[in-house]
Design a protein around this motif. Structure first.
Motif, short mmCIF file in Angstrom:
data_model
loop_
_atom_site.label_atom_id
_atom_site.label_comp_id
_atom_site.label_asym_id
_atom_site.label_seq_id
_atom_site.Cartn_x
_atom_site.Cartn_y
_atom_site.Cartn_z
N UNK A 173 -7.21 -9.35 -4.56
CA UNK A 173 -6.15 -9.00 -3.61
C UNK A 173 -6.23 -9.83 -2.32
N UNK A 174 -5.07 -9.99 -1.72
CA UNK A 174 -4.98 -10.65 -0.42
C UNK A 174 -4.89 -9.65 0.72
N UNK A 175 -4.66 -8.37 0.38
CA UNK A 175 -4.54 -7.34 1.40
C UNK A 175 -5.32 -6.10 0.97
N UNK A 176 -5.62 -5.24 1.91
CA UNK A 176 -6.36 -4.00 1.62
C UNK A 176 -5.41 -2.92 1.13
N UNK A 177 -5.99 -1.85 0.60
CA UNK A 177 -5.18 -0.71 0.15
C UNK A 177 -4.41 -0.09 1.32
N UNK A 178 -5.01 -0.09 2.48
CA UNK A 178 -4.36 0.47 3.67
C UNK A 178 -3.11 -0.34 4.03
N UNK A 179 -3.23 -1.67 3.99
CA UNK A 179 -2.08 -2.53 4.27
C UNK A 179 -1.01 -2.38 3.17
N UNK A 180 -1.47 -2.27 1.92
CA UNK A 180 -0.54 -2.16 0.81
C UNK A 180 0.31 -0.91 0.91
N UNK A 181 -0.27 0.19 1.36
CA UNK A 181 0.49 1.43 1.51
C UNK A 181 1.68 1.24 2.45
N UNK A 182 1.55 0.37 3.42
CA UNK A 182 2.64 0.14 4.38
C UNK A 182 3.76 -0.72 3.82
N UNK A 183 3.45 -1.61 2.86
CA UNK A 183 4.44 -2.59 2.40
C UNK A 183 4.84 -2.46 0.94
N UNK A 184 4.21 -1.58 0.17
CA UNK A 184 4.53 -1.49 -1.25
C UNK A 184 6.00 -1.14 -1.46
N UNK A 185 6.61 -1.83 -2.41
CA UNK A 185 8.01 -1.59 -2.73
C UNK A 185 9.00 -2.18 -1.75
N UNK A 186 8.52 -2.78 -0.69
CA UNK A 186 9.40 -3.35 0.34
C UNK A 186 9.52 -4.85 0.13
N UNK A 187 10.72 -5.34 0.21
CA UNK A 187 10.95 -6.77 0.08
C UNK A 187 10.43 -7.47 1.33
N UNK A 188 9.34 -8.20 1.15
CA UNK A 188 8.75 -8.95 2.26
C UNK A 188 8.03 -10.16 1.68
N UNK A 189 7.43 -10.93 2.52
CA UNK A 189 6.68 -12.10 2.07
C UNK A 189 5.22 -11.77 1.78
N UNK A 190 4.86 -10.49 1.79
CA UNK A 190 3.48 -10.10 1.54
C UNK A 190 3.11 -10.37 0.09
N UNK A 191 2.16 -11.25 -0.10
CA UNK A 191 1.65 -11.58 -1.42
C UNK A 191 0.41 -10.72 -1.66
N UNK A 192 0.50 -9.79 -2.59
CA UNK A 192 -0.60 -8.88 -2.86
C UNK A 192 -1.71 -9.60 -3.63
N UNK A 193 -1.31 -10.32 -4.69
CA UNK A 193 -2.25 -11.11 -5.48
C UNK A 193 -1.60 -12.46 -5.77
N UNK A 194 -2.24 -13.53 -5.38
CA UNK A 194 -1.72 -14.89 -5.63
C UNK A 194 -1.86 -15.22 -7.11
N UNK A 195 -0.91 -15.97 -7.65
CA UNK A 195 -0.92 -16.30 -9.08
C UNK A 195 -2.20 -17.00 -9.53
N UNK A 196 -2.84 -17.74 -8.65
CA UNK A 196 -4.10 -18.41 -8.99
C UNK A 196 -5.26 -17.44 -9.13
N UNK A 197 -5.08 -16.21 -8.67
CA UNK A 197 -6.14 -15.20 -8.67
C UNK A 197 -5.85 -14.05 -9.62
N UNK A 198 -4.97 -14.27 -10.62
CA UNK A 198 -4.62 -13.24 -11.60
C UNK A 198 -5.08 -13.68 -12.98
N UNK A 199 -5.67 -12.73 -13.72
CA UNK A 199 -6.04 -12.97 -15.10
C UNK A 199 -5.26 -11.96 -15.94
#
Length: 68
Positions: A40-66
């Motif tokens: 992840x690029x953000x914490x669970x606390x940060x994610x709670x604020x932005x989940x489901x919202x259209x923004x530029x917040x990248x939760x997991x970068x494509x290079x860091x997904x398996x």
């Protein structure tokens, strides 16, 4: 995720547990099947604020997904 795209905040419906930025987390689908893991690029606390919202917040970068 299938097209090698990053997981953005708008694509997150929910989160369980506590995690910090740079932790590895499971990514599950609507049927609760684990489909991937990623660093992840953000914490669970940060994610709670932005989940489901259209923004530029990248939760997991494509290079860091398996995909499982």
């Amino acid at each position: 995720l299938v097209n090698k795209k990053s997981l953005l905040s708008v694509g997150v419906l929910g989160a369980e547990g506590h995690f910090e930025s740079k932790d590895v987390v499971s990514i599950i689908d609507c049927q609760r099947h684990e489909i991937a893991r990623g660093k992840t690029n953000i914490s669970s606390k940060e994610l709670e604020k932005v989940k489901g919202i259209r923004s530029n917040k990248e939760v997991v970068h494509c290079d860091n997904i398996v995909i499982l």
